[in-house]
Scaffold this motif. Structure first.
Motif, PDB file in Angstrom:
ATOM      1  N   ARG A 130       0.825  -1.205   0.000  1.00 37.51           N
ATOM      2  CA  ARG A 130       0.000   0.000   0.000  1.00 37.51           C
ATOM      3  C   ARG A 130       0.861   1.256   0.000  1.00 37.51           C
ATOM      4  NH1 ARG A 130      -3.026  -1.558   3.580  1.00 37.51           N
ATOM      5  NH2 ARG A 130      -2.005  -0.711   5.430  1.00 37.51           N
ATOM      6  N   ARG A 131       1.897   1.254   0.799  1.00 35.76           N
ATOM      7  CA  ARG A 131       2.781   2.430   0.862  1.00 35.76           C
ATOM      8  C   ARG A 131       3.514   2.662  -0.460  1.00 35.76           C
ATOM      9  NH1 ARG A 131       8.014   2.497   2.553  1.00 35.76           N
ATOM     10  NH2 ARG A 131       7.806   0.414   3.467  1.00 35.76           N
ATOM     11  N   VAL A 132       4.003   1.584  -1.062  1.00 35.50           N
ATOM     12  CA  VAL A 132       4.724   1.699  -2.335  1.00 35.50           C
ATOM     13  C   VAL A 132       3.775   2.151  -3.448  1.00 35.50           C
ATOM     14  CG1 VAL A 132       5.947   0.395  -4.118  1.00 35.50           C
ATOM     15  CG2 VAL A 132       6.495   0.028  -1.712  1.00 35.50           C
ATOM     16  N   GLU A 133       2.556   1.632  -3.423  1.00 31.72           N
ATOM     17  CA  GLU A 133       1.586   2.003  -4.463  1.00 31.72           C
ATOM     18  C   GLU A 133       1.182   3.470  -4.342  1.00 31.72           C
ATOM     19  OE1 GLU A 133      -2.434   0.204  -6.542  1.00 31.72           O
ATOM     20  OE2 GLU A 133      -2.040  -0.258  -4.437  1.00 31.72           O
ATOM     21  N   GLU A 134       0.994   3.945  -3.123  1.00 31.47           N
ATOM     22  CA  GLU A 134       0.644   5.355  -2.926  1.00 31.47           C
ATOM     23  C   GLU A 134       1.746   6.264  -3.440  1.00 31.47           C
ATOM     24  OE1 GLU A 134      -0.121   5.657   1.228  1.00 31.47           O
ATOM     25  OE2 GLU A 134      -2.142   4.794   1.094  1.00 31.47           O
ATOM     26  N   ASP A 135       2.997   5.867  -3.191  1.00 35.81           N
ATOM     27  CA  ASP A 135       4.127   6.662  -3.670  1.00 35.81           C
ATOM     28  C   ASP A 135       4.194   6.640  -5.194  1.00 35.81           C
ATOM     29  OD1 ASP A 135       6.640   8.159  -3.271  1.00 35.81           O
ATOM     30  OD2 ASP A 135       7.601   6.358  -4.057  1.00 35.81           O
ATOM     31  N   ALA A 136       3.919   5.476  -5.801  1.00 39.92           N
ATOM     32  CA  ALA A 136       3.938   5.360  -7.260  1.00 39.92           C
ATOM     33  C   ALA A 136       2.843   6.229  -7.883  1.00 39.92           C
ATOM     34  CB  ALA A 136       3.750   3.899  -7.667  1.00 39.92           C
ATOM     35  N   LYS A 137       1.658   6.225  -7.277  1.00 39.01           N
ATOM     36  CA  LYS A 137       0.566   7.053  -7.787  1.00 39.01           C
ATOM     37  C   LYS A 137       0.922   8.535  -7.714  1.00 39.01           C
ATOM     38  CE  LYS A 137      -3.276   3.922  -6.768  1.00 39.01           C
ATOM     39  NZ  LYS A 137      -4.492   3.701  -5.920  1.00 39.01           N
ATOM     40  N   ARG A 138       1.539   8.920  -6.618  1.00 34.63           N
ATOM     41  CA  ARG A 138       1.932  10.321  -6.452  1.00 34.63           C
ATOM     42  C   ARG A 138       2.919  10.747  -7.535  1.00 34.63           C
ATOM     43  NH1 ARG A 138       6.245  12.641  -4.307  1.00 34.63           N
ATOM     44  NH2 ARG A 138       7.073  10.642  -3.547  1.00 34.63           N
ATOM     45  N   ARG A 139       3.872   9.888  -7.822  1.00 37.61           N
ATOM     46  CA  ARG A 139       4.868  10.202  -8.847  1.00 37.61           C
ATOM     47  C   ARG A 139       4.241  10.235 -10.243  1.00 37.61           C
ATOM     48  NH1 ARG A 139      10.294   9.451  -7.000  1.00 37.61           N
ATOM     49  NH2 ARG A 139      10.361   8.721  -4.841  1.00 37.61           N
ATOM     50  N   ALA A 140       3.320   9.322 -10.489  1.00 38.66           N
ATOM     51  CA  ALA A 140       2.659   9.287 -11.795  1.00 38.66           C
ATOM     52  C   ALA A 140       1.823  10.541 -12.010  1.00 38.66           C
ATOM     53  CB  ALA A 140       1.780   8.039 -11.909  1.00 38.66           C
ATOM     54  N   ILE A 141       1.101  10.952 -10.971  1.00 40.87           N
ATOM     55  CA  ILE A 141       0.284  12.163 -11.063  1.00 40.87           C
ATOM     56  C   ILE A 141       1.171  13.383 -11.272  1.00 40.87           C
ATOM     57  CG2 ILE A 141      -1.223  13.707  -9.745  1.00 40.87           C
ATOM     58  CD1 ILE A 141      -2.404  11.172  -8.435  1.00 40.87           C
ATOM     59  N   ARG A 142       2.287  13.429 -10.573  1.00 41.26           N
ATOM     60  CA  ARG A 142       3.221  14.551 -10.721  1.00 41.26           C
ATOM     61  C   ARG A 142       3.719  14.664 -12.156  1.00 41.26           C
ATOM     62  NH1 ARG A 142       8.439  14.464  -6.940  1.00 41.26           N
ATOM     63  NH2 ARG A 142       8.821  12.555  -8.133  1.00 41.26           N
ATOM     64  N   TYR A 143       4.033  13.523 -12.739  1.00 38.96           N
ATOM     65  CA  TYR A 143       4.529  13.553 -14.125  1.00 38.96           C
ATOM     66  C   TYR A 143       3.445  14.020 -15.074  1.00 38.96           C
ATOM     67  CZ  TYR A 143       6.151  12.069 -18.689  1.00 38.96           C
ATOM     68  OH  TYR A 143       6.508  12.056 -20.021  1.00 38.96           O
ATOM     69  N   LYS A 144       2.223  13.513 -14.894  1.00 46.18           N
ATOM     70  CA  LYS A 144       1.133  13.885 -15.781  1.00 46.18           C
ATOM     71  C   LYS A 144       0.823  15.384 -15.681  1.00 46.18           C
ATOM     72  CE  LYS A 144       0.049  10.239 -18.079  1.00 46.18           C
ATOM     73  NZ  LYS A 144       0.171  10.262 -19.557  1.00 46.18           N
ATOM     74  N   GLU A 145       0.883  15.915 -14.470  1.00 44.30           N
ATOM     75  CA  GLU A 145       0.646  17.351 -14.302  1.00 44.30           C
ATOM     76  C   GLU A 145       1.748  18.160 -14.976  1.00 44.30           C
ATOM     77  OE1 GLU A 145       0.356  17.812 -10.101  1.00 44.30           O
ATOM     78  OE2 GLU A 145      -1.775  17.263 -10.022  1.00 44.30           O
ATOM     79  N   TRP A 146       2.995  17.698 -14.822  1.00 45.00           N
ATOM     80  CA  TRP A 146       4.124  18.366 -15.483  1.00 45.00           C
ATOM     81  C   TRP A 146       3.973  18.306 -16.995  1.00 45.00           C
ATOM     82  CZ3 TRP A 146       7.743  16.200 -18.815  1.00 45.00           C
ATOM     83  CH2 TRP A 146       8.828  17.023 -19.156  1.00 45.00           C
ATOM     84  N   GLU A 147       3.556  17.136 -17.508  1.00 41.99           N
ATOM     85  CA  GLU A 147       3.393  16.948 -18.951  1.00 41.99           C
ATOM     86  C   GLU A 147       2.280  17.850 -19.497  1.00 41.99           C
ATOM     87  OE1 GLU A 147       3.622  12.999 -21.698  1.00 41.99           O
ATOM     88  OE2 GLU A 147       1.931  13.093 -20.295  1.00 41.99           O
ATOM     89  N   LYS A 148       1.223  17.984 -18.694  1.00 42.04           N
ATOM     90  CA  LYS A 148       0.112  18.835 -19.113  1.00 42.04           C
ATOM     91  C   LYS A 148       0.544  20.290 -19.194  1.00 42.04           C
ATOM     92  CE  LYS A 148      -4.606  20.150 -17.810  1.00 42.04           C
ATOM     93  NZ  LYS A 148      -5.680  19.978 -16.803  1.00 42.04           N
ATOM     94  N   LYS A 149       1.258  20.759 -18.178  1.00 39.16           N
ATOM     95  CA  LYS A 149       1.751  22.135 -18.182  1.00 39.16           C
ATOM     96  C   LYS A 149       2.722  22.361 -19.334  1.00 39.16           C
ATOM     97  CE  LYS A 149       1.289  22.928 -13.209  1.00 39.16           C
ATOM     98  NZ  LYS A 149       2.021  23.219 -11.951  1.00 39.16           N
ATOM     99  N   ARG A 150       3.517  21.356 -19.602  1.00 45.00           N
ATOM    100  CA  ARG A 150       4.488  21.444 -20.684  1.00 45.00           C
ATOM    101  C   ARG A 150       3.772  21.593 -22.025  1.00 45.00           C
ATOM    102  NH1 ARG A 150       6.997  17.532 -23.937  1.00 45.00           N
ATOM    103  NH2 ARG A 150       9.113  18.089 -24.619  1.00 45.00           N
ATOM    104  N   GLY A 151       2.677  20.825 -22.182  1.00 41.33           N
ATOM    105  CA  GLY A 151       1.904  20.904 -23.421  1.00 41.33           C
ATOM    106  C   GLY A 151       1.201  22.236 -23.582  1.00 41.33           C
TER     107      GLY A 151
END
Length: 223
Positions: A130-151
């Protein structure tokens, strides 16, 4: 006249006594500071004064252990034994923590070791998953937000090409100095390719743990 000389001698004796007392006080204060520094693992190797025997001070071996940088090959060997030689493998909390802490760093956890780590996590305890998955989700969301801003043309979210090498060097320097930079500072220093690699690793972890949940649910429904 004699009384004046005696008074003068007494002043000199008092002055010497005061000076000695102040010197002893300073020495005690210095020793206490050195002892405190040693307890924090910051004592200098050039210290020659001997602290009080009653004061607990970490042994050199424990201090060296705190400062030791783990060889990535230890993580490779740990997971390889877990996968292929389970009977001789032994759980090591420190190695597991190191692998989880650096699982997004390809310089420390290579592609083969990462694949084993994902399998290892999938078969681990619920709390760790659960802890590892929460961290993975956080990182994935961070990347998607960065990618969106970049676009959208948000140049503040984009790592410029001419700064890529410098930023990557900053990330490596942070690793070499025991992560003196925060995670966000290190992440902002990654180039586009490195950000993408972290996202892909996060997705692999998320997909693997999602599969574990689905299979667990299927077993429960069958029973």
């Amino acid at each position: 006249m004699g009384a004046g000389k005696n008074k003068s001698h007494r002043k000199k004796r008092i002055s010497k006594h005061v000076l000695k007392a102040e010197e002893a006080k300073k020495q005690t204060q210095l020793e206490n500071e050195l002892i405190s520094a040693a307890e924090r693992g910051e004592a200098s190797s050039t210290i020659t004064s001997s602290p009080s025997p009653s004061t607990p001070i970490p042994s050199p071996s424990s201090d060296n252990t705190n400062k030791k940088v783990k060889d990535p090959r230890e993580g490779d060997s740990y997971l390889s034994l877990w996968k292929h030689h389970r009977t001789t493998w032994k759980f090591n909390k420190n190695t597991q923590s190191w692998l989880l802490r650096h699982c997004y760093n390809a310089d420390k956890v290579n592609k083969t070791t990462f694949a084993l780590l994902v399998e290892y996590i999938s078969q681990g305890g619920d709390t760790t998953r659960r802890r590892v998955e929460e961290d993975a989700k956080r990182r994935a969301i961070r990347y998607k937000e960065w990618e969106k801003k970049r676009g959208e043309g948000d140049h503040d979210a984009v790592v410029q090409v001419d700064n890529t090498e410098t930023k990557t060097d900053e990330k490596k320097a942070a690793d070499d100095t025991n992560n003196t930079l925060t995670e966000e500072e290190v992440w902002s220093g990654l180039n586009e390719h490195e950000k993408r690699k972290e996202y892909k690793r996060a997705r692999k972890i998320m997909d693997a743990l999602k599969d574990v949940r689905e299979k667990t649910l299927e077993r429960v429904e069958r029973t």
